[in-house]
Design a protein around this motif. Sequence first.
Motif, PDB file in Angstrom:
ATOM      1  N   VAL A 177      38.908  35.991  42.927  1.00  0.00           N
ATOM      2  CA  VAL A 177      39.890  35.103  42.302  1.00  0.00           C
ATOM      3  C   VAL A 177      40.809  35.911  41.394  1.00  0.00           C
ATOM      4  O   VAL A 177      42.039  35.740  41.411  1.00  0.00           O
ATOM      5  CB  VAL A 177      39.181  33.984  41.512  1.00  0.00           C
ATOM      6  CG1 VAL A 177      40.173  33.245  40.604  1.00  0.00           C
ATOM      7  CG2 VAL A 177      38.509  33.001  42.456  1.00  0.00           C
ATOM      8  N   ASP A 178      40.238  36.801  40.606  1.00  0.00           N
ATOM      9  CA  ASP A 178      41.051  37.631  39.713  1.00  0.00           C
ATOM     10  C   ASP A 178      42.022  38.503  40.510  1.00  0.00           C
ATOM     11  O   ASP A 178      43.176  38.707  40.105  1.00  0.00           O
ATOM     12  CB  ASP A 178      40.153  38.529  38.856  1.00  0.00           C
ATOM     13  CG  ASP A 178      39.363  37.745  37.818  1.00  0.00           C
ATOM     14  OD1 ASP A 178      39.806  36.639  37.440  1.00  0.00           O
ATOM     15  OD2 ASP A 178      38.295  38.238  37.403  1.00  0.00           O
ATOM     16  N   LEU A 179      41.577  39.020  41.640  1.00  0.00           N
ATOM     17  CA  LEU A 179      42.437  39.838  42.478  1.00  0.00           C
ATOM     18  C   LEU A 179      43.608  39.003  42.993  1.00  0.00           C
ATOM     19  O   LEU A 179      44.764  39.449  42.965  1.00  0.00           O
ATOM     20  CB  LEU A 179      41.626  40.414  43.634  1.00  0.00           C
ATOM     21  CG  LEU A 179      42.304  41.462  44.528  1.00  0.00           C
ATOM     22  CD1 LEU A 179      41.254  42.398  45.127  1.00  0.00           C
ATOM     23  CD2 LEU A 179      43.102  40.814  45.656  1.00  0.00           C
ATOM     24  N   HIS A 220      40.506  28.029  35.310  1.00  0.00           N
ATOM     25  CA  HIS A 220      40.836  28.698  34.048  1.00  0.00           C
ATOM     26  C   HIS A 220      41.984  29.680  34.238  1.00  0.00           C
ATOM     27  O   HIS A 220      42.934  29.710  33.434  1.00  0.00           O
ATOM     28  CB  HIS A 220      39.602  29.422  33.516  1.00  0.00           C
ATOM     29  CG  HIS A 220      39.880  30.292  32.328  1.00  0.00           C
ATOM     30  ND1 HIS A 220      40.155  29.773  31.065  1.00  0.00           N
ATOM     31  CD2 HIS A 220      39.945  31.650  32.208  1.00  0.00           C
ATOM     32  CE1 HIS A 220      40.368  30.773  30.232  1.00  0.00           C
ATOM     33  NE2 HIS A 220      40.251  31.921  30.895  1.00  0.00           N
ATOM     34  N   ARG A 221      41.933  30.477  35.305  1.00  0.00           N
ATOM     35  CA  ARG A 221      42.992  31.465  35.543  1.00  0.00           C
ATOM     36  C   ARG A 221      44.327  30.802  35.843  1.00  0.00           C
ATOM     37  O   ARG A 221      45.395  31.355  35.539  1.00  0.00           O
ATOM     38  CB  ARG A 221      42.593  32.398  36.693  1.00  0.00           C
ATOM     39  CG  ARG A 221      41.442  33.349  36.388  1.00  0.00           C
ATOM     40  CD  ARG A 221      41.727  34.272  35.191  1.00  0.00           C
ATOM     41  NE  ARG A 221      43.032  34.885  35.241  1.00  0.00           N
ATOM     42  CZ  ARG A 221      43.312  36.044  35.846  1.00  0.00           C
ATOM     43  NH1 ARG A 221      42.337  36.714  36.442  1.00  0.00           N
ATOM     44  NH2 ARG A 221      44.533  36.538  35.836  1.00  0.00           N
ATOM     45  N   MET A 257      44.912  36.409  41.609  1.00  0.00           N
ATOM     46  CA  MET A 257      45.801  36.136  40.484  1.00  0.00           C
ATOM     47  C   MET A 257      46.599  37.377  40.086  1.00  0.00           C
ATOM     48  O   MET A 257      47.747  37.266  39.630  1.00  0.00           O
ATOM     49  CB  MET A 257      44.994  35.626  39.290  1.00  0.00           C
ATOM     50  CG  MET A 257      44.315  34.287  39.511  1.00  0.00           C
ATOM     51  SD  MET A 257      45.461  32.930  39.875  1.00  0.00           S
ATOM     52  CE  MET A 257      46.479  32.944  38.399  1.00  0.00           C
ATOM     53  N   SER A 258      46.031  38.559  40.260  1.00  0.00           N
ATOM     54  CA  SER A 258      46.682  39.787  39.792  1.00  0.00           C
ATOM     55  C   SER A 258      47.973  40.097  40.543  1.00  0.00           C
ATOM     56  O   SER A 258      48.808  40.841  40.038  1.00  0.00           O
ATOM     57  CB  SER A 258      45.719  40.969  39.924  1.00  0.00           C
ATOM     58  OG  SER A 258      45.533  41.344  41.281  1.00  0.00           O
ATOM     59  N   THR A 315      34.133  35.693  42.019  1.00  0.00           N
ATOM     60  CA  THR A 315      34.898  35.501  40.786  1.00  0.00           C
ATOM     61  C   THR A 315      35.968  36.587  40.653  1.00  0.00           C
ATOM     62  O   THR A 315      37.122  36.299  40.313  1.00  0.00           O
ATOM     63  CB  THR A 315      33.957  35.533  39.570  1.00  0.00           C
ATOM     64  OG1 THR A 315      33.024  34.451  39.670  1.00  0.00           O
ATOM     65  CG2 THR A 315      34.740  35.392  38.273  1.00  0.00           C
ATOM     66  N   GLU A 316      35.601  37.833  40.959  1.00  0.00           N
ATOM     67  CA  GLU A 316      36.581  38.916  40.904  1.00  0.00           C
ATOM     68  C   GLU A 316      37.609  38.802  42.027  1.00  0.00           C
ATOM     69  O   GLU A 316      38.745  39.271  41.876  1.00  0.00           O
ATOM     70  CB  GLU A 316      35.873  40.270  40.956  1.00  0.00           C
ATOM     71  CG  GLU A 316      35.153  40.619  39.663  1.00  0.00           C
ATOM     72  CD  GLU A 316      34.739  42.074  39.617  1.00  0.00           C
ATOM     73  OE1 GLU A 316      35.552  42.945  40.001  1.00  0.00           O
ATOM     74  OE2 GLU A 316      33.593  42.341  39.203  1.00  0.00           O
ATOM     75  N   HIS A 365      36.334  29.128  37.226  1.00  0.00           N
ATOM     76  CA  HIS A 365      37.056  30.353  36.897  1.00  0.00           C
ATOM     77  C   HIS A 365      38.479  30.309  37.457  1.00  0.00           C
ATOM     78  O   HIS A 365      39.438  30.706  36.772  1.00  0.00           O
ATOM     79  CB  HIS A 365      36.312  31.568  37.454  1.00  0.00           C
ATOM     80  CG  HIS A 365      36.918  32.875  37.072  1.00  0.00           C
ATOM     81  ND1 HIS A 365      36.904  33.362  35.779  1.00  0.00           N
ATOM     82  CD2 HIS A 365      37.602  33.799  37.804  1.00  0.00           C
ATOM     83  CE1 HIS A 365      37.530  34.522  35.735  1.00  0.00           C
ATOM     84  NE2 HIS A 365      37.971  34.819  36.947  1.00  0.00           N
ATOM     85  N   LEU A 366      38.625  29.829  38.679  1.00  0.00           N
ATOM     86  CA  LEU A 366      39.963  29.688  39.271  1.00  0.00           C
ATOM     87  C   LEU A 366      40.810  28.728  38.448  1.00  0.00           C
ATOM     88  O   LEU A 366      41.986  29.006  38.160  1.00  0.00           O
ATOM     89  CB  LEU A 366      39.847  29.206  40.715  1.00  0.00           C
ATOM     90  CG  LEU A 366      41.160  28.895  41.455  1.00  0.00           C
ATOM     91  CD1 LEU A 366      42.072  30.116  41.515  1.00  0.00           C
ATOM     92  CD2 LEU A 366      40.854  28.377  42.857  1.00  0.00           C
TER      93      LEU A 366
END
Length: 233
Positions: A74-76, A205-206, A78-79, A71-72, A202-203
């Motif tokens: 994915v956040d990386l 959503h982001r 997106m960042s 999940t993190e 989660h992806l």
Amino acid sequence: MKFEIYCDETLPDLFTSGKPQGRYLMIGSLWLPADQREDAKARINELRQRHDVHGEMKWRKVSPSKAAFYTELVDLFMSFGLDLRFRCIAVDHQAMNLDLHNGDAELGFYKFYYQVLHHWILDQNEYTVFCDLKRNRDRTRLHTLRRVLDHANRTSIIRDVQSLPSPEVVLLQLCDVLLGAASARINERIDLGAAKEGVIVHLEHRLNRSRLTPTHKSEEKFNIFKIQLGGGW
């Protein structure tokens, strides 16, 4: 500018399998400026250390114990904003006509590889393409792909198209994870389990999407191209 592209595929045997495990063969590509490579690798390695994740990152390894890490991840992705982009193609094997590719499934596969790459190659840039290691019957496939891309993009430079072992290349592994999520949705998998489903949600959503579905060709961050083999709009 100099760019690097990291590529992977899912269900590559669909064109020839007598017992297909899905409908859509998919080829994915992760794009970034070459000068961002070391930063991306360092941040992924930092994330791996924080979550005590060792070995190769892969979509098939997403599990309840590693769900927070993916999940993190994915956040990386997106960042980085538009400095790190993903594009994939979905090819319906049921509509595939091998007669259009001289009866050669491998040739057809690399024609779709071309489609993934060609439309995102822009003028006045230089590109190096890294593919996951794949055994080809014709050993000239990657050389031919580079030459065809180079001829089709006259004002850009295709520096190289080469294969690398994914266990040694963390950005190929990131491509595998993102492509796995896209493939699961496009192939309408319902047997994913809670961990994989959670990472996909989660992806989505982001990305501000209700579901990972084919996108408009102008989508720049996470582009999914479902090719229409029968023609039409």
